[in-house]
Design a protein around this motif. Structure first.
Motif, mmCIF file in Angstrom:
data_model
loop_
_atom_site.group_PDB
_atom_site.id
_atom_site.type_symbol
_atom_site.label_atom_id
_atom_site.label_comp_id
_atom_site.label_asym_id
_atom_site.label_seq_id
_atom_site.Cartn_x
_atom_site.Cartn_y
_atom_site.Cartn_z
ATOM 1 N N SER A 1 0.730 -1.179 -0.093
ATOM 2 C CA SER A 1 -0.058 0.002 0.215
ATOM 3 C C SER A 1 0.856 1.134 -0.051
ATOM 4 C CB SER A 1 -0.989 -0.209 1.243
ATOM 5 O OG SER A 1 -0.230 0.036 2.442
ATOM 6 N N GLY A 2 2.127 1.040 0.558
ATOM 7 C CA GLY A 2 2.799 2.282 0.620
ATOM 8 C C GLY A 2 3.416 2.589 -0.643
ATOM 9 N N LEU A 3 3.861 1.456 -1.329
ATOM 10 C CA LEU A 3 4.433 1.576 -2.852
ATOM 11 C C LEU A 3 3.398 2.181 -3.752
ATOM 12 C CD1 LEU A 3 6.533 -1.338 -2.985
ATOM 13 C CD2 LEU A 3 7.594 0.700 -3.056
ATOM 14 N N THR A 4 1.941 1.618 -3.614
ATOM 15 C CA THR A 4 0.922 2.276 -4.315
ATOM 16 C C THR A 4 0.608 3.688 -4.216
ATOM 17 O OG1 THR A 4 -0.001 -0.147 -4.296
ATOM 18 C CG2 THR A 4 -1.460 2.002 -4.693
ATOM 19 N N GLN B 1 -6.376 8.112 -5.658
ATOM 20 C CA GLN B 1 -5.626 7.387 -4.529
ATOM 21 C C GLN B 1 -6.679 6.635 -3.826
ATOM 22 O OE1 GLN B 1 -3.710 10.147 -2.171
ATOM 23 N NE2 GLN B 1 -2.227 10.774 -3.970
ATOM 24 N N SER B 2 -7.793 6.732 -3.602
ATOM 25 C CA SER B 2 -8.615 6.057 -2.799
ATOM 26 C C SER B 2 -8.805 4.476 -3.512
ATOM 27 C CB SER B 2 -10.095 6.481 -2.620
ATOM 28 O OG SER B 2 -10.111 7.904 -2.027
ATOM 29 N N VAL B 3 -9.066 4.433 -4.756
ATOM 30 C CA VAL B 3 -9.229 3.200 -5.339
ATOM 31 C C VAL B 3 -7.795 2.622 -5.396
ATOM 32 C CG1 VAL B 3 -9.422 2.016 -7.760
ATOM 33 C CG2 VAL B 3 -11.116 3.782 -6.959
ATOM 34 N N ALA B 4 -6.607 3.216 -5.834
ATOM 35 C CA ALA B 4 -5.422 2.505 -5.601
ATOM 36 C C ALA B 4 -5.164 1.807 -4.192
ATOM 37 C CB ALA B 4 -4.430 3.547 -5.857
#
Length: 216
Positions: free
Chosen positions: A74-77, A119-122
């Protein structure tokens, strides 16, 4: 770099915006639910909490490793979304010239100046990809929530174009799988073993994971 959404993005935004004037209370409810995270991280954080709690009770190292991988993914995303947003930007439909007059003021202000990518979807798609690898039933439910609780409501109230959603999903897959194949064996597994051997570090791990789940 400022570019333009696709013609299909604009057409779909108009179709969704055309539904808004007919049900004001529903529209405001959707907007309020997004802001209150009812149409957002509540369910994803709950799923992570349940999995982490079960793994801690059962001393399931594999699940603990995977949850740490989801954290890293999630951090990378999010990093990928920030990089993508720095390269390409456009205003959300609610601020887009030719569309903004379709959205009613009762929805409240949208302070975002750019909507690419979502960003929410990601973030939630990245978390869901990891959870799906652990529990396919919960994962399927969360994929449904990504589509109907995260993506669609935000498009409906003029927060995102379809391209924002699609690119957010692709970045989520890239971020999670990068963490899964590049970092899980080298980093996540080692971290779990090191932390399990040191009681004080175990407490620190629990605090970090708990704070991350709350942020989700």
């Amino acid at each position: 770099m400022s570019v333009l959404p696709t013609a299909f993005d604009l057409w779909l935004a108009r179709q969704l915006a055309g539904c808004i004037p007919f049900h004001p209370q529903f529209d405001v409810g959707v907007q309020d639910a997004i802001r209150a995270n009812v149409l957002g991280g509540l369910w994803f954080g709950l799923a992570l909490f349940i999995l982490w709690n079960q793994s801690a009770r059962g001393k399931d190292e594999m699940v603990q490793v995977r949850v740490l991988t989801i954290l890293l993914g999630s951090g990378l995303t999010i990093l990928l979304t920030l990089l993508a947003g720095a390269v390409i930007s456009w205003p959300p439909p609610v601020h887009y010239t030719g569309l903004q007059e379709l959205y009613r003021g009762y929805l409240g202000p949208n302070l975002n100046t750019t909507s690419f990518p979502s960003q929410s979807v990601a973030l939630y798609a990245s978390v869901t990809a990891g959870i799906y690898s652990l529990n396919k039933t919960i994962g399927r439910v969360l994929w449904t929530l990504v589509a109907f609780f995260i993506a669609l409501p935000r498009m409906f109230v003029g927060g995102h174009f379809l391209t924002d959603i699609v690119v957010g999903f692709l970045l989520a897959v890239a971020g999670y799988w990068a963490a899964r194949f590049l970092l899980e064996a080298r980093l996540s597994s080692r971290l779990v073993r090191i932390l399990d051997q040191t009681p004080r570090l175990q407490l620190l791990r629990e605090i970090i994971v708990f704070i991350w789940i709350i942020q989700v």
